[in-house]
Design a protein around this motif. Structure first.
Motif, PDB file in Angstrom:
ATOM      1  N   GLN A   6     -14.656   7.827  -1.201  1.00 28.39           N
ATOM      2  CA  GLN A   6     -14.314   6.765  -0.418  1.00 28.39           C
ATOM      3  C   GLN A   6     -14.285   5.476  -1.557  1.00 28.39           C
ATOM      4  O   GLN A   6     -15.179   5.425  -2.124  1.00 28.39           O
ATOM      5  N   ASN A  22     -10.055   3.427   1.559  1.00 26.16           N
ATOM      6  CA  ASN A  22      -9.433   4.591   1.078  1.00 26.16           C
ATOM      7  C   ASN A  22     -10.239   5.654   1.104  1.00 26.16           C
ATOM      8  O   ASN A  22     -11.425   5.589   0.848  1.00 26.16           O
ATOM      9  N   CYS A  23      -9.621   6.922   1.772  1.00 28.96           N
ATOM     10  CA  CYS A  23     -10.487   8.156   1.645  1.00 28.96           C
ATOM     11  C   CYS A  23      -9.635   9.352   0.913  1.00 28.96           C
ATOM     12  O   CYS A  23      -8.342   9.179   1.201  1.00 28.96           O
ATOM     13  N   ASP A  24     -10.345   9.908   0.031  1.00 28.33           N
ATOM     14  CA  ASP A  24      -9.863  11.411  -0.515  1.00 28.33           C
ATOM     15  C   ASP A  24     -10.657  12.166  -0.122  1.00 28.33           C
ATOM     16  O   ASP A  24     -11.875  12.641  -0.411  1.00 28.33           O
ATOM     17  N   ARG A  69      -1.627   8.726   6.051  1.00 27.27           N
ATOM     18  CA  ARG A  69      -1.806   9.370   4.905  1.00 27.27           C
ATOM     19  C   ARG A  69      -0.484   9.707   4.288  1.00 27.27           C
ATOM     20  O   ARG A  69       0.152  10.753   4.283  1.00 27.27           O
ATOM     21  N   SER A  73      -1.825  11.661   0.008  1.00 28.87           N
ATOM     22  CA  SER A  73      -2.672  11.043  -0.913  1.00 28.87           C
ATOM     23  C   SER A  73      -3.803  10.613  -0.053  1.00 28.87           C
ATOM     24  O   SER A  73      -4.304  11.477   0.755  1.00 28.87           O
ATOM     25  N   TYR A  74      -4.208   9.485  -0.238  1.00 30.37           N
ATOM     26  CA  TYR A  74      -5.480   8.908   0.469  1.00 30.37           C
ATOM     27  C   TYR A  74      -5.217   8.865   1.699  1.00 30.37           C
ATOM     28  O   TYR A  74      -3.984   8.496   2.248  1.00 30.37           O
ATOM     29  N   THR A  76      -5.943   6.517   4.680  1.00 30.96           N
ATOM     30  CA  THR A  76      -6.372   4.856   4.877  1.00 30.96           C
ATOM     31  C   THR A  76      -6.741   4.724   6.173  1.00 30.96           C
ATOM     32  O   THR A  76      -5.620   4.901   7.073  1.00 30.96           O
ATOM     33  N   CYS A  92     -15.491   7.973   6.385  1.00 25.82           N
ATOM     34  CA  CYS A  92     -14.302   8.899   6.570  1.00 25.82           C
ATOM     35  C   CYS A  92     -14.906  10.404   6.519  1.00 25.82           C
ATOM     36  O   CYS A  92     -15.983  10.518   5.948  1.00 25.82           O
TER      37      CYS A  92
END
Lengths: 114, 114
Positions: A6, A22-24, A69, A73-74, A76, A92
């Motif tokens: 995050q 943002n979350c990966d 998303r 990608s991220y 969000t 997240c």
């Protein structure tokens, strides 16, 4: 093990401004979640997301909130405009399947709205 | 709606003593319970999960048994270690209108002293 990242870890903004968290997620996961934790209280479900769409949102997911998303990608969470009561830690999570599968959590983003 | 109750906010004990963290729940539908552990500045991580009545589940020295008759899923360990100091969340998984979500308890901070 699998990790959810995050960004940022902390964010301080003025009331009324926009913020994007943002979350990966874990790379092969398809289901995504946001939870909100106000200081001293439990984590509460905000929204879940699959295949580019919100599946379900709680009453905490105000009209000022949105998730997306773009292009894989991220994942969000955007709040526009922010309010004082949005100050919280936002977690997240992602999961591989849509059942009682384990949700993998990120370390959270601490949002402070002044 | 669903709810999870963790009665202890803070549990302090000496290394080597047994651990028991309480968790009770209310739900009208299916029952899938989780214990998550969160160490300082880290993401919550799954410790245990169960949906089978009266069956003990174990992981990393911790164990819990889901008792549907008493709506409980208490977390136990025979001998606490310093590294067990963390925040422990009990959570209930439920299917909403679309997709799954977790309902969390308020968490129990476990502090293990030497």
């Amino acid at each position: 093990g699998p990790k959810v990242l995050q960004i940022p870890s902390h964010q301080i903004i003025d009331m009324g401004q926009m913020v994007t968290l943002n979350c990966d997620p874990v790379s092969n996961h398809l289901y995504f979640y946001w939870y909100k934790q106000i200081l001293g209280q439990q984590m509460e479900f905000l929204v879940n997301f699959y295949n580019g769409k919100v599946m379900e949102k709680s009453k905490l997911f105000k009209d000022q909130f949105s998730v997306e998303r773009p292009d894989g990608s991220y994942f969000t969470l955007k709040i526009q405009p922010t309010a004082l009561e949005d100050s919280a830690v936002y977690f997240c999570a992602s999961s591989e399947q849509d059942n009682y599968a384990e949700q993998f959590f990120g370390p959270g983003t601490r949002l402070t709205v002044l | 709606g669903d709810s999870v109750t963790q009665t202890e906010g803070l549990v302090t004990l000496t290394e080597g003593l047994p651990v028991m963290l309480n968790c009770t729940y209310q739900t009208a539908y299916s029952t899938f319970l989780f214990w998550y552990v969160q160490h300082l500045n880290e993401a919550p991580k799954l410790l245990l999960k169960s949906s089978t009545d009266n069956k003990r589940t174990e992981h990393q020295g911790f164990h819990a048994t889901l008792h549907k008759s008493s709506s409980s899923f208490h977390l136990q360990k025979s001998s606490a270690q310093l590294s067990d100091s963390a925040l422990y969340y009990c959570a209930l998984s439920d299917r909403g209108n679309m997709g799954y979500k977790l309902t969390f308890g308020t968490g129990t901070s476990l502090l293990v002293d030497p």
